[in-house]
Design a protein around this motif. Structure first.
Motif, mmCIF file in Angstrom:
data_model
loop_
_atom_site.group_PDB
_atom_site.id
_atom_site.type_symbol
_atom_site.label_atom_id
_atom_site.label_comp_id
_atom_site.label_asym_id
_atom_site.label_seq_id
_atom_site.Cartn_x
_atom_site.Cartn_y
_atom_site.Cartn_z
ATOM 1 N N GLY A 1 112.770 15.134 100.825
ATOM 2 C CA GLY A 1 111.742 15.092 101.871
ATOM 3 C C GLY A 1 111.695 13.764 102.594
ATOM 4 N N LEU A 2 111.844 12.657 101.864
ATOM 5 C CA LEU A 2 111.795 11.335 102.474
ATOM 6 C C LEU A 2 113.013 11.089 103.357
ATOM 7 N N VAL A 3 114.188 11.493 102.887
ATOM 8 C CA VAL A 3 115.402 11.304 103.691
ATOM 9 C C VAL A 3 115.320 12.096 104.990
ATOM 10 N N LEU A 4 114.918 13.339 104.891
ATOM 11 C CA LEU A 4 114.819 14.170 106.096
ATOM 12 C C LEU A 4 113.735 13.661 107.036
ATOM 13 N N LEU B 1 110.804 22.445 112.760
ATOM 14 C CA LEU B 1 110.483 23.845 112.508
ATOM 15 C C LEU B 1 111.433 24.450 111.481
ATOM 16 N N MET B 2 112.724 24.194 111.628
ATOM 17 C CA MET B 2 113.701 24.785 110.721
ATOM 18 C C MET B 2 113.588 24.214 109.306
ATOM 19 N N LEU B 3 113.273 22.912 109.201
ATOM 20 C CA LEU B 3 113.178 22.291 107.880
ATOM 21 C C LEU B 3 111.905 22.695 107.141
ATOM 22 N N ILE B 4 110.864 23.010 107.891
ATOM 23 C CA ILE B 4 109.605 23.413 107.256
ATOM 24 C C ILE B 4 109.578 24.915 107.000
ATOM 25 N N LEU B 5 110.513 25.654 107.588
ATOM 26 C CA LEU B 5 110.516 27.112 107.474
ATOM 27 C C LEU B 5 110.502 27.607 106.027
ATOM 28 N N PRO B 6 111.246 26.997 105.071
ATOM 29 C CA PRO B 6 111.168 27.489 103.680
ATOM 30 C C PRO B 6 109.764 27.457 103.101
ATOM 31 N N TYR B 7 108.916 26.580 103.619
ATOM 32 C CA TYR B 7 107.541 26.481 103.124
ATOM 33 C C TYR B 7 106.705 27.668 103.570
ATOM 34 N N LEU C 1 114.231 12.342 110.878
ATOM 35 C CA LEU C 1 113.468 12.877 112.006
ATOM 36 C C LEU C 1 112.720 11.784 112.768
ATOM 37 N N GLN C 2 112.550 10.616 112.140
ATOM 38 C CA GLN C 2 111.930 9.489 112.834
ATOM 39 C C GLN C 2 112.946 8.699 113.665
ATOM 40 N N TRP C 3 114.216 8.991 113.496
ATOM 41 C CA TRP C 3 115.271 8.257 114.199
ATOM 42 C C TRP C 3 115.209 8.591 115.687
ATOM 43 N N GLU C 4 115.193 7.538 116.483
ATOM 44 C CA GLU C 4 115.008 7.727 117.912
ATOM 45 C C GLU C 4 116.193 8.409 118.577
#
Length: 521
Positions: A308-311, A328-334, A315-318
């Protein structure tokens, strides 16, 4: 202005803002209180009559607290939190104490009843001691009567079946010729409806023999198998053998020491807890499962936080474009129900037809035994649980990373720090403290992650040599469940003892973690 003219009238002081007299509202409150207590006491008495002592005591405690808060004016504010307190008593504290109490008994699938119930069961057993005769049930002006056809011996009719049955005072049968006013025989379905009541009656024929109901259409000379011969002693009426209540084993035993089922519940002290710690066939699987449970919960927290921290950092990378789509795709499993994902993974990891093994076979020529090898089964569980849990950590880390000032990273870049230095010296120190309570909650949840184990591996593969149903991927919670509901003996007492130990262990670890993280409790 006259000051006396501004005072409220006596009628106003005796009324509520809605205009009802205060005496009336007070009377309504007391009437409601009396009605509540009457209903609650009725339930308590009903539970007591059914010999549900624990539930009756619970109802009495809840009712007593409610009445105390209503009567005591100084406890007025506590009335508003009473529903939550009552809910905690009924749904949390009582089940916990009840479970702990069961752990000090021999309660199991063979020892479910009380001693009085087992004794009554034995005394109710009968055997056929003579011929069988047809009967029919007839209405009459005085009440329903039994008509018994004894063939050549004649036809007899019982007195009206009124009042309470008494085996010590059997009904004297009369010749059918002496009884008038018998109606037509009742249908079989009506006899079935009255079967329980008919089984209680004992009838005596003029020759002195006793008849009882034997089936739905016959009566017979049925005799009780046992008679009581003092407290805790039964005597077989056919052979004279004695049964004695064994208060240690919870059974009536014959003269050779053989237990005669069913058994009854007795207090065993710390015997179940001692079995867990001293009996090798239980202690070794328990310690193995406990170690795996602890490792599983801890590794799951570490892996899900890391992913979770790596992803979240990526996602914070400019330079990353389309962040909304990736989020959306990374949170979809939740968003997918966990049980659906688990069953999908169970199919993917199938040893013979699963897509994962088909891919590994085509690439490397190997088909891992995911469900039969203990190490691979545990690895599979960690992979699946990491997939299920990382979106939660991703959401947390995304929010917390937003709160870290960007100038700290800019200053670190000027000093020539690497991304790893930023992670260890800036990001993690500022994330761990707010994350710690949530990590502890995640650890506690995974410590009791019953659904994952049950749906994915069902605890297998089994531990060799265990006398209880125990598997290498079992968690303590699934191990307890299997002992209570899947073992042939359904040893609820041993399961309750293990559940009590789980509660103490988890509670101690939670307090220790909270103290180490300096979270106020």
């Amino acid at each position: 202005m006259n000051a006396r003219a501004e005072l409220p009238s006596p009628a106003m002081t005796r009324s509520t803002p809605r205009g009802l007299p205060r005496s009336l509202t007070t009377g309504l409150r007391w009437l409601l209180w009396l009605a509540f207590n009457a209903f609650a006491l009725y339930l308590v008495v009903a539970l007591y009559v059914q010999k549900q002592m624990a539930f009756a005591l619970l109802g009495l405690v809840v009712t007593g607290i409610a009445s105390y808060l209503f009567i005591n004016r100084r406890m007025y504010a506590q009335r508003y939190i009473f529903p939550s307190v009552a809910g905690m008593l009924v749904f949390v504290i009582f089940p916990l104490l009840y479970t702990v109490g069961i752990g000090f008994t021999n309660y199991s699938g063979t020892n479910l009843l009380s001693q009085a119930q087992v004794e009554q069961y034995h005394l109710s057993q009968t055997y056929l001691a003579g011929e069988r005769f047809r009967f029919s049930l007839h209405p009459s002006p005085e009440g329903e009567r039994l008509r018994i056809d004894k063939g050549e011996q004649g036809v007899f009719v019982s007195p009206p079946l009124t009042g309470e049955p008494d085996a010590e005072s059997p009904l004297l049968l009369q010749p059918a010729e002496s009884v008038e006013g018998l109606g037509d025989a009742l249908a079989l379905r009506e006899v079935i409806q009255r079967r329980k009541a008919l089984e209680q009656w004992v009838m005596q024929v003029p020759d002195g023999s006793l008849l009882r109901l034997y089936g739905l259409r016959e009566v017979a000379a049925v005799q009780p198998v046992y008679r009581q011969d003092g407290p805790g002693v039964l005597v077989d009426t056919r052979s004279g053998a004695r049964l004695t209540a064994d208060m240690e084993r919870g059974f009536y035993v014959d003269e050779t020491g053989k237990a005669v089922p069913p058994g009854f519940t007795v207090f065993t002290g710390f015997a179940n807890f001692s079995r867990v710690l001293t009996e090798p066939s239980i202690r070794e699987p328990f310690m193995q499962i406990f170690a795996w449970t602890f490792a599983f919960a801890g590794l799951t927290v570490v892996f899900t936080l890391a992913v979770g921290l790596v992803l979240a950092s990526l996602l914070q990378w400019e330079l990353v474009r389309g962040k909304a789509f990736y989020r959306l795709m990374l949170i979809l499993p939740y968003a997918v129900p966990a049980f659906i994902s688990i069953l999908v993974f169970r199919g993917l990891f199938n040893q013979n037809f699963g897509e994962i093994n088909l891919l590994l076979d085509s690439l490397f020529g190997m088909r891992p035994d995911w469900f039969s090898d203990p190490a691979l089964a545990r690895t599979m569980i960690l992979i699946v649980n990491t997939w299920l849990g990382y979106p939660y950590m991703l959401l947390l880390c995304m929010g917390l990373l937003q709160a870290i000032p960007r100038d700290q990273y800019e200053a670190s870049a000027i000093d020539g720090a690497s991304p790893l230095d930023n992670l260890l010296r800036i990001t993690l120190p500022q994330l761990i403290k707010p994350l710690m309570p949530l990590l502890i909650a995640s650890f506690a949840f995974n410590f009791n992650n019953f659904v994952l184990i049950t749906l994915l591996t069902r605890g297998g593969p089994d531990i060799i040599g265990a006398t209880t149903p125990a598997g290498t991927t079992d968690l303590l919670v699934s191990y307890t469940y299997r002992i209570a509901f899947q073992d042939s003996g359904q040893d609820f007492a041993l399961a309750a003892a293990i559940a009590t130990m789980i509660f103490l262990l988890v509670g101690a670890m939670a307090l220790l973690n909270l103290k180490l993280s300096k979270v106020k409790v």
